[in-house]
Scaffold this motif. Structure first.
Motif, short mmCIF file in Angstrom:
data_model
loop_
_atom_site.label_atom_id
_atom_site.label_comp_id
_atom_site.label_asym_id
_atom_site.label_seq_id
_atom_site.Cartn_x
_atom_site.Cartn_y
_atom_site.Cartn_z
N PRO A 11 11.55 -4.66 3.98
CA PRO A 11 12.83 -5.09 3.40
C PRO A 11 12.70 -6.35 2.54
O PRO A 11 13.41 -6.50 1.54
N VAL A 12 11.82 -7.26 2.93
CA VAL A 12 11.63 -8.49 2.16
C VAL A 12 11.10 -8.16 0.77
O VAL A 12 11.57 -8.70 -0.25
N ILE A 13 10.13 -7.27 0.72
CA ILE A 13 9.55 -6.87 -0.57
C ILE A 13 10.61 -6.23 -1.46
O ILE A 13 10.73 -6.55 -2.65
N ARG A 14 11.39 -5.33 -0.89
CA ARG A 14 12.42 -4.65 -1.69
C ARG A 14 13.52 -5.60 -2.14
O ARG A 14 14.04 -5.48 -3.27
N THR A 15 13.87 -6.56 -1.30
CA THR A 15 14.90 -7.54 -1.67
C THR A 15 14.48 -8.34 -2.90
O THR A 15 15.34 -8.76 -3.70
N ALA A 42 8.78 -13.42 -2.84
CA ALA A 42 8.62 -12.46 -1.73
C ALA A 42 7.59 -12.97 -0.73
O ALA A 42 7.78 -12.85 0.49
N ALA A 43 6.48 -13.52 -1.24
CA ALA A 43 5.43 -14.03 -0.37
C ALA A 43 5.98 -15.10 0.57
O ALA A 43 5.72 -15.09 1.78
N ILE A 67 -0.63 -14.41 8.34
CA ILE A 67 -0.87 -13.53 7.19
C ILE A 67 -1.35 -14.34 6.00
O ILE A 67 -1.07 -15.54 5.89
N GLY A 68 -2.09 -13.69 5.12
CA GLY A 68 -2.52 -14.29 3.86
C GLY A 68 -2.14 -13.36 2.72
O GLY A 68 -2.31 -12.13 2.83
N ILE A 69 -1.60 -13.93 1.65
CA ILE A 69 -1.09 -13.13 0.54
C ILE A 69 -1.77 -13.56 -0.75
O ILE A 69 -1.84 -14.76 -1.06
N THR A 113 -0.75 -18.45 0.89
CA THR A 113 -0.54 -17.75 -0.38
C THR A 113 -1.45 -18.31 -1.45
O THR A 113 -1.49 -19.53 -1.66
N LEU A 114 -2.18 -17.45 -2.12
CA LEU A 114 -3.00 -17.81 -3.28
C LEU A 114 -2.54 -16.99 -4.47
O LEU A 114 -2.28 -15.80 -4.34
N ILE A 115 -2.47 -17.65 -5.62
CA ILE A 115 -2.07 -16.97 -6.85
C ILE A 115 -3.06 -17.31 -7.95
O ILE A 115 -3.53 -18.45 -8.03
#
Length: 222
Positions: A11-15, A42-43, A67-69, A113-115
């Motif tokens: 749901p978080v991703i879709r939001t 989202a992350a 978690i890692g994103i 989180t890494l971007i």
């Protein structure tokens, strides 16, 4: 446990205007067609949701989930692959491989989180995020290395505040390291680590520097 986690992440991703492409074990590959900022928002929301979940888990003496994103953007090819008895819809692209590579590196830096620098440049409201440049990595199949930016809004408050306070000093230590001035870089990172023992990135650089002092690299790209 995995399904409970995925029920909270979907749901978080879709939001945030994303959609899930596939599940890979306990990992989620999601696409955000509009912007890297959607993926970044989202992350952070995913980290918030995991934090809430961990509070409930602690009441039952369950271990905390971390978690890692990894976030990267680029052109992808969306379609179906397989054979006549089994077909799957998926995306294929170098950008997908790089995003997966970045996600796997979060463990090295203790980063939530890494971007990639390419995606970070497209984020309009950078001031909203607590961030720092953490490394430059070589990527298989790419001629140019990729800079990685850590977004650490989701860190526990004490660690987040320390990283913010040390941001300029960390950047200076990283610059010494990139220029191959390992002795001064070691001293700089030691000073930072003395104040912030829980920053995995500082330990990572100290380990690298010890290795490079003992075995100096013939070619140095920083």
């Amino acid at each position: 446990c995995i399904n409970s986690y995925l029920e909270r992440m979907g749901p978080v991703i879709r939001t945030h205007h994303g959609f899930i492409d596939k599940y890979i074990g306990d990992a989620v590959m999601a696409l955000f067609p509009s912007s890297a900022e959607d993926a970044l928002e989202a992350a952070l929301a995913m980290h918030d949701r995991v934090s809430e979940w961990n509070q409930r888990r602690a009441q039952h003496n369950y271990a905390a989930v971390k978690i890692g994103i990894g976030i990267h953007q680029g052109r992808v090819m969306l379609g179906t692959i397989g054979e006549h008895q089994r077909m799957d819809g998926t995306v294929i692209a170098d950008a997908v491989n790089l995003a997966s590579r970045i996600e796997s590196l979060t463990k090295n830096y203790g980063a939530g989180t890494l971007i990639s620098d390419f995606s970070w440049q497209s984020v309009k409201d950078k001031h909203k995020y607590d961030s720092r440049l953490v490394d430059r990595v070589a990527v298989k199949g790419k001629n140019e290395p990729v800079d990685l930016i850590e977004v650490f809004n989701s860190d526990v408050d004490d660690l987040r505040k320390l990283k913010l306070r040390q941001k300029a000093a960390f950047a200076a230590a990283l610059d010494l390291y990139r220029r191959g001035n390992f002795s001064d870089a070691k001293n700089a990172f030691l000073q930072l680590a003395a104040e912030n023992a829980h920053d995995r990135t500082l330990r990572l650089y100290l380990e690298r520097i010890e290795r490079y002092i003992q075995y100096p690299p013939r070619e140095w790209l920083g």
